[in-house]
Design a protein around this motif. Structure first.
Motif, short mmCIF file in Angstrom:
data_model
loop_
_atom_site.label_atom_id
_atom_site.label_comp_id
_atom_site.label_asym_id
_atom_site.label_seq_id
_atom_site.Cartn_x
_atom_site.Cartn_y
_atom_site.Cartn_z
N SER A 150 35.12 -44.47 35.24
CA SER A 150 34.01 -43.71 34.28
C SER A 150 33.29 -42.40 35.35
O SER A 150 32.88 -41.80 34.70
CB SER A 150 32.90 -44.53 34.12
OG SER A 150 31.99 -45.09 34.92
N LYS A 151 33.64 -42.56 36.54
CA LYS A 151 32.97 -41.59 37.57
C LYS A 151 34.11 -41.31 38.25
O LYS A 151 35.13 -41.82 38.78
CB LYS A 151 31.78 -42.41 38.30
CG LYS A 151 30.70 -42.80 37.71
CD LYS A 151 30.04 -41.49 37.32
CE LYS A 151 28.70 -42.06 36.56
NZ LYS A 151 27.89 -41.06 36.27
N GLU A 197 35.33 -54.95 31.85
CA GLU A 197 34.86 -53.68 32.47
C GLU A 197 33.87 -54.13 33.83
O GLU A 197 33.47 -55.47 33.96
CB GLU A 197 33.32 -53.41 31.42
CG GLU A 197 33.84 -52.74 30.28
CD GLU A 197 32.66 -52.18 29.35
OE1 GLU A 197 31.65 -52.76 29.43
OE2 GLU A 197 32.89 -51.37 28.48
#
Length: 79
Positions: A22-23, A46
């Motif tokens: 996500s980053k 996740e």
């Protein structure tokens, strides 16, 4: 520096596949924010941040990683 590893969610899988981040390396992340998704033989899970700071990954997307092995580090200053 705080190291985050893939948790042992059960005895059936010794490795997981990293499917998305996500980053990007060096980006700021906050506690509770999604870091990555990983896949086991049963489901997609996740991994969320337990710390505030700047993230740096040890592996590329689609890599196979041993459960319990650190996959990223979060530091209080950019790397």
């Amino acid at each position: 520096m705080k190291y985050l590893a893939i948790p042992n969610d059960g005895p059936s899988d010794s490795t997981v596949k990293l499917i998305s981040y996500s980053k990007s390396n060096g980006e700021k992340i906050i506690t509770g924010e999604l870091i990555m998704e990983y896949e086991t033989s049963k489901a997609i899970f996740e991994l969320r941040s337990e710390y505030d700071g700047y993230i740096s990954y040890f592996y590329d997307k689609d890599d196979e990683v041993e459960v319990g092995k650190p996959v990223c580090v979060i530091d209080n200053k950019p790397m």
